[in-house]
Scaffold this active site. Structure first.
Site, short mmCIF file in Angstrom:
data_model
loop_
_atom_site.label_atom_id
_atom_site.label_comp_id
_atom_site.label_asym_id
_atom_site.label_seq_id
_atom_site.Cartn_x
_atom_site.Cartn_y
_atom_site.Cartn_z
N LYS A 164 28.49 54.57 34.46
CA LYS A 164 29.38 54.24 35.57
C LYS A 164 28.78 54.63 36.93
CE LYS A 164 33.41 55.28 32.66
NZ LYS A 164 34.61 56.12 32.50
N ARG A 203 44.99 60.60 29.66
CA ARG A 203 45.06 59.16 30.00
C ARG A 203 46.18 58.48 29.22
NH1 ARG A 203 40.08 57.46 31.99
NH2 ARG A 203 39.10 59.20 33.09
N PRO A 242 36.73 52.58 38.26
CA PRO A 242 35.76 51.56 37.86
C PRO A 242 34.98 51.99 36.62
CG PRO A 242 35.67 51.96 40.23
CD PRO A 242 36.54 53.03 39.64
N GLU A 243 34.91 51.08 35.64
CA GLU A 243 34.17 51.36 34.42
C GLU A 243 32.89 50.54 34.42
OE1 GLU A 243 36.85 51.16 31.01
OE2 GLU A 243 38.54 51.72 32.28
#
Length: 290
Positions: A69, A280, A2-3
């Site tokens: 976040k 990533r 979740p960002e």
């Protein structure tokens, strides 16, 4: 993971039900209890479970905030003020329900980790499928120094100047720009999905070395980071895998993505390529991004 937009929606979803409510009891899952017994910091970080319960039960939730976040709960009991700081990790989420069975998504219902029983008979449930998230109970933000290092919120006036000043810091100069903007000391709340999308809109390759960006490219990139984060909030976040709102519903930002996990560029039709940057997968169009 979740960002910022996803965490913002979690915050908005739980706030009406928990603000100004007293926490009657804290319940830990078997996984959390076993983790502590095995000397692993499972979910509850920085203190033992009995201490966490003692410094949480009987406290009233006075504020519900989001910072980058993180979900931040200010709690108070008899003028003793403390702060609960929670990061959702890879697949964490908060839900407000009358009963565990009311959590609509089976995986989140099964993998609950901490339950805060409230005075209004609601349960604030922290679920975490992969158990990479955390909850800390601290006397103040200074007790958790990494929190103090977070950049200004991207929507605040000083955020742009702070971001631009980071280009003068040696450790960022020769790093890929994608790696730089993923650092929450540079921009708060921009994770992999929104970084990929912002770089696409700015026409900048994710592997372009930071110091080689022109001043205009630097400013444009920040503008688009802020834009995609705002859109993420508008559309309820991105639900590609595990993310759910506090009421169990999914977001719709995944319907508006240009490159992240897309096959072809929506502008030129070129095949989207991927490259691992800072561990990533970065998705980009080699034709539209230079």
């Amino acid at each position: 993971m979740p960002e910022l937009p996803e965490v913002e929606h979690v915050k908005r979803g739980i706030e009406p039900y928990i603000k100004n409510e007293r926490i009657k009891k804290v319940i830990f899952s078997d996984n959390v209890i076993k983790g502590k017994k095995d000397n692993r910091e499972t979910i509850i970080k920085g203190m033992e479970l009995d201490s966490f319960a003692k410094l949480t039960e009987g406290y009233t939730i006075t504020q519900v905030l989001r910072r980058s976040k993180y979900i931040v709960l200010h709690i108070e009991r008899d003028n003793d003020q403390r702060i609960l700081i929670s990061h959702l990790g890879m697949a964490g989420g908060f839900f407000v329900v009358d009963d565990l069975e009311d959590i609509a998504t089976p995986n989140y219902r099964k993998h609950w980790q901490v339950i805060f029983e409230l005075e209004n008979e609601k349960k604030l449930v922290y679920s975490d499928i992969r158990r990479f998230g955390e909850i800390r109970n601290v006397a103040g933000f200074e007790s958790y120094p990494p929190f103090l290092e977070i950049a200004p919120e991207p929507f605040e006036e000083e955020a742009l100047a702070h971001y631009l000043s980071c280009f003068d810091i040696n450790k960022y100069a020769n790093k890929p720009i994608k790696q730089m903007i993923l650092d929450h000391k540079v921009i708060a709340g921009a994770g992999n999905i929104y970084a990929c999308e912002a770089l696409f809109r700015a026409g900048v390759r994710p592997d372009k070395i930071a110091h080689t960006l022109t001043h205009q490219e630097r400013e444009m990139l920040f503008y688009y980071v802020r834009e995609v984060l705002k859109e993420g909030i508008k559309y309820g976040g991105t639900s590609i895998s595990d993310y759910r709102h506090a009421d169990g519903k999914t977001g719709e930002m995944q319907l508006h993505l240009n490159v992240y996990k897309q096959k072809y560029c929506k502008i030129c039709g070129h095949e989207i390529e991927t490259k691992v940057i800072a561990t990533r997968n970065s998705h980009f169009c080699p034709n539209c991004q230079k």
